[in-house]
Design an enzyme around this catalytic site. Structure first.
Site, PDB file in Angstrom:
ATOM      1  N   LYS A  35      -9.564  -4.186   3.144  1.00  0.00           N
ATOM      2  CA  LYS A  35      -8.446  -5.241   3.469  1.00  0.00           C
ATOM      3  C   LYS A  35      -7.646  -5.088   4.676  1.00  0.00           C
ATOM      4  O   LYS A  35      -7.174  -5.982   5.369  1.00  0.00           O
ATOM      5  CB  LYS A  35      -7.810  -5.214   2.236  1.00  0.00           C
ATOM      6  N   THR A  36      -7.232  -4.029   4.848  1.00  0.00           N
ATOM      7  CA  THR A  36      -6.224  -3.840   5.731  1.00  0.00           C
ATOM      8  C   THR A  36      -6.827  -3.831   7.071  1.00  0.00           C
ATOM      9  O   THR A  36      -6.202  -4.327   7.975  1.00  0.00           O
ATOM     10  CB  THR A  36      -5.576  -2.248   5.571  1.00  0.00           C
ATOM     11  N   ASP A 220       0.242  -9.189   2.903  1.00  0.00           N
ATOM     12  CA  ASP A 220      -0.744  -8.172   2.223  1.00  0.00           C
ATOM     13  C   ASP A 220      -0.442  -8.199   0.648  1.00  0.00           C
ATOM     14  O   ASP A 220       0.764  -8.268   0.160  1.00  0.00           O
ATOM     15  CB  ASP A 220      -0.342  -6.589   2.782  1.00  0.00           C
ATOM     16  N   GLU A 221      -1.198  -7.715  -0.093  1.00  0.00           N
ATOM     17  CA  GLU A 221      -1.199  -7.460  -1.543  1.00  0.00           C
ATOM     18  C   GLU A 221      -0.474  -8.896  -1.926  1.00  0.00           C
ATOM     19  O   GLU A 221       0.411  -8.821  -2.630  1.00  0.00           O
ATOM     20  CB  GLU A 221      -0.127  -6.394  -1.924  1.00  0.00           C
ATOM     21  N   GLN A 251      -6.763  -6.484  -9.249  1.00  0.00           N
ATOM     22  CA  GLN A 251      -5.796  -5.345  -8.958  1.00  0.00           C
ATOM     23  C   GLN A 251      -4.413  -5.434  -9.053  1.00  0.00           C
ATOM     24  O   GLN A 251      -3.328  -4.847  -8.543  1.00  0.00           O
ATOM     25  CB  GLN A 251      -5.943  -4.717  -7.494  1.00  0.00           C
ATOM     26  N   ARG A 603     -10.847   4.181  -7.523  1.00  0.00           N
ATOM     27  CA  ARG A 603     -10.409   5.116  -6.392  1.00  0.00           C
ATOM     28  C   ARG A 603     -11.323   6.288  -6.269  1.00  0.00           C
ATOM     29  O   ARG A 603     -11.227   6.824  -4.991  1.00  0.00           O
ATOM     30  CB  ARG A 603      -9.182   5.932  -7.203  1.00  0.00           C
TER      31      ARG A 603
END
Length: 723
Positions: A35-36, A220-221, A251, A603
């Site tokens: 994503k980043t 973002d997010e 998420q 994670r």
DNA sequence: TACTATTTAATTTTT
DNA sequence: TTAAATAGTA
């Protein structure tokens, strides 16, 4: 133009997103799908290939850390410094906007930012000042109410009391709270966003200017945006802006603080031309881990739908450990950590995750016993410490006499004989005359006070005036240094017994170094002091630093979001703990817990342990629980059951020993009810007995039902079937 | 005002 | 259990 460096490392979906035409785009980015990377490469693409000026970009994140990381990665990619690029948190950008246009926003030039602790203090004072204390008002609830309204963009005048006296009072609190803030030039976190939104909403020219300037908006997010943040974005995008938003509906774990996943759907309605790109290839975890995560999250309704896959191998099975109690569980975890570390792995590559902070205690004890270095994330951060906030309050009062929040904080710290009664009369004067505490103090001292109290007040007022005069023109760190000494704060903490005072003084000295090292943003026209104070509020700093030692990472699943570790433990996987008791009965809440579980599972890169305890000491009493329902949502073939090597600590008849009554017979024993016994109730369904009390006809049991949570039932009436 | 006893409630957290 | 808030005492 050679576009290779920007595109070569991307897969097809990522490339589609990065090179998408200048139209609204929604990127659904699964965990570990890069994503980043997509966000940073998109920015590089726009600047380098599309020739967009860096001034025309606005990139928004939720945390300072994410903003800093993004900036770093863009610089690495473009090989040029991008300090003039607007990358920041919603709050940081809103703050910048308000500093530039303070007049249009109706704020004093040197407005101050207050954090949630300051906010809570103001509310507590409001409640105490209530004349008729008919109900017990919980400060936290009022705070929650106020912030929830602000998050939705609502001012007190927009609210209808619905003829509910309770609600009427809450609105009144909101109103009064806002008056205090406005009078003192104080802006809380939610207010930053709300004001920034109103600033654009009510200033067509200003809005048009920023709409022209920022063509490309990168978020973002996105699943974590609250209503006011989304409204702000939509306003800025207008008809011509190009939003590029990245998020993952699975998420979304912050609904309780205003985040609305629905914005993802809303986005597609508001920008009908928007395309959607899904990033489903995961570069982080083994297939087994992903399958487990996918299986768990599949139980949620209303998802956008997405299936993570990987080219990586199946890897190890997920190990589920059923421990006897929480100490047993901790010992198991530490044993596995020992093996991991002995095999030459970095301890920092292992994370122990849990649902709530209280769970860290037992784990820490076990780690200390095993002399295993560890680090707990979360907890107090530097600028949130009491002594730091005290020192900052002095500085704020120097810069801004009307700041009631700071005034109240330090007026009698160190103690200078200004007690509750003196303060009360100041408060009522301030309220009656709608003035600040500072003005009230002056007035009260010269008019209505007895000699002693009046002198005490004058001593304080003179102290602040003198501090202001003495520090005028000094460098920021000299100002700070002078204030912590001359205010008597250092001396005050020196008297505090134990190591605590020692640490506090060290922290105050650390504050001076922080001031020395502080470089204000040259773009903003603020005094260095105001810039430093804003910085302190917006960026509370790290918790404990000590990142240099190789240590095991302990944190909640919430704070693990965005991180990854080769070895992960999910502890306390029990119904009632995770999913948490308070979310179990509410389907929405349960789904959010499930998303949190999804975050936890994803994670892990290679090895995932899931542990639960049959018995756990909580709030001082032992209770029994069953393994989390989330565990059973993982397909059996992915799981391998493991047990601690030796079950030393397992007493044979432990359940009966705890609740033994005077007669020597455990309550409920005559009815064949034991703690931990599975039962079925006609209405509530299946559950587990947590506790027994009383005798004979009065005997009661506390049962944790799978569907409705914990209930206390009278044995004689509740027809429980033993299972 | 400071210290001590008692009561109460008990996620998650960034800005 | 325990931390924090409140109430009571020196």
């Amino acid at each position: 133009m050679d576009v290779t460096p920007i595109l070569e490392s991307l897969n097809d979906a990522q490339r589609d997103a990065v090179t998408a035409p200048a139209d609204p785009l929604l990127v659904i980015a699964g965990a570990g799908s890069g994503k980043t990377r997509v966000l940073t490469h998109r920015i590089a693409w726009l600047i380098d290939v599309e020739g967009v000026s860096p001034q025309g970009l606005l990139a928004v994140t939720f945390t300072n850390k994410a903003a800093a990381e993004m900036r770093g990665r863009i610089e690495a990619l473009l090989q040029i410094p991008v300090s003039h690029l607007w990358i920041g948190t919603f709050h940081g950008l809103a703050h910048r906007m308000l500093r530039r246009h303070w007049q249009e926003a109706g704020l004093p030039q040197s407005f101050q930012i207050i954090d949630s602790d300051d906010q809570l203090r103001i509310i507590k004072r409001l409640i105490k000042g209530l004349e008729f204390e008919d109900d017990r008002w919980v400060p936290r609830e009022i705070q929650y109410f106020i912030n929830a309204q602000k998050d939705e963009g609502l001012r007190p005048q927009h609210l209808d009391d619905e003829n509910d006296p309770n609600r009427r009072q809450q609105i009144a609190f909101y109103q009064q709270y806002q008056e205090i803030c406005d009078r003192g030039g104080l802006v809380d976190f939610a207010e930053l966003l709300l004001r920034a939104h109103e600033l654009w909403r009510d200033n067509a020219e200003l809005l048009a200017h920023y709409q022209r300037r920022f063509q490309h908006l990168l978020v973002d997010e996105f699943q974590d945006t609250n209503s006011i943040q989304y409204a702000w974005l939509r306003l800025l995008a207008g008809k011509t802006g190009v939003p590029f938003v990245v998020g993952d509906d699975d998420q979304s774990i912050y609904r309780w603080r205003g985040a609305r996943v629905e914005h993802i759907q809303q986005f597609q309605q508001d920008f009908p031309r928007a395309s959607v790109v899904k990033l489903e290839q995961n570069y982080r975890s083994t297939e087994t881990i992903l399958d487990a995560a996918n299986a768990v999250i599949a139980n949620n309704t209303g998802r956008l739908g997405k299936n993570l896959w990987t080219e990586g191998g199946r890897g190890e099975p997920i190990r589920v450990c059923s421990a006897y109690n929480e100490r047993d569980e901790a010992d198991f975890v530490v044993g596995k950590l020992r093996t991991w570390s002995d095999q030459g792995n970095a301890r920092a590559d292992a994370a122990v995750l849990y649902r709530s902070n209280a769970q860290s205690r037992v784990l820490e004890e076990a780690l200390v016993n095993a002399r295993m270095p560890y680090r707990v994330y979360g907890g107090l951060r530097f600028f949130e410490r009491q002594e730091i906030k005290d020192a900052l309050a002095y500085l704020r009062l120097i810069s801004h006499r009307d700041d009631d929040s700071s005034f109240e904080r330090i007026v009698n710290k160190p103690t200078r004989g200004i007690g509750a009664r003196t303060l009360d009369s100041m408060r009522s004067y301030a309220r009656a005359n709608s003035c600040s505490m500072w003005r009230a103090a002056g007035a009260v001292a010269s008019d209505e006070m007895s000699g002693r109290a009046a002198t005490a007040i004058m001593v304080f007022l003179n102290l602040i005036e003198r501090l202001a005069k003495d520090t005028d023109g000094l460098d920021l760190h000299e100002q700070t240094d002078h204030v912590i000494r001359a205010s008597g704060l250092i001396e005050f903490f020196r008297k505090e017994k134990g190591e605590r005072g020692e640490t506090r003084i060290e922290n105050l000295e650390e504050l001076v170094s922080a001031a020395k090292g502080f470089e204000p943003d040259p773009v903003e026209e603020m005094s260095p002091l105001d810039a430093f104070l804003s910085h302190a509020a917006l960026e509370a700093g790290e918790g404990q630093a000590e990142a240099w030692e190789d240590c095991v990472q302990l944190m909640t699943m919430h704070s693990a979001k965005g991180l990854e570790f080769p070895l992960v433990f999910l502890c306390g996987m029990e119904d009632g703990l995770f999913p948490h008791q308070r979310s179990i009965a509410d389907p929405q809440g349960l789904e959010e817990e499930r998303r949190l579980c999804y975050v936890g599972i994803t994670r892990a890169k290679e090895t995932l342990y899931i542990t639960h305890a049959e018995q756990r000491r909580m709030h001082g009493t032992d209770s029994f629980s069953q393994a989390s329902r989330f565990i059973s949502e993982i397909p059996n073939e992915l799981v391998e059951e493991v047990r601690p090597r030796v079950q030393v600590s397992r007493p044979i008849r432990a359940p009966l020993r705890h609740a033994r009554s005077a007669s020597g017979v455990a309550p409920g024993a005559e009815l064949g009810v034991r703690l931990g016994q599975r039962v079925r109730h006609a209405k509530f369904g299946d559950g587990v007995i947590l506790n027994c009390s009383g005798q004979g006809a009065h005997a009661q049991v506390e049962v944790n039902f799978e569907s409705v949570g914990t209930k206390i039932l009278v044995l004689a009436y509740a027809k429980l079937d033993l299972m």
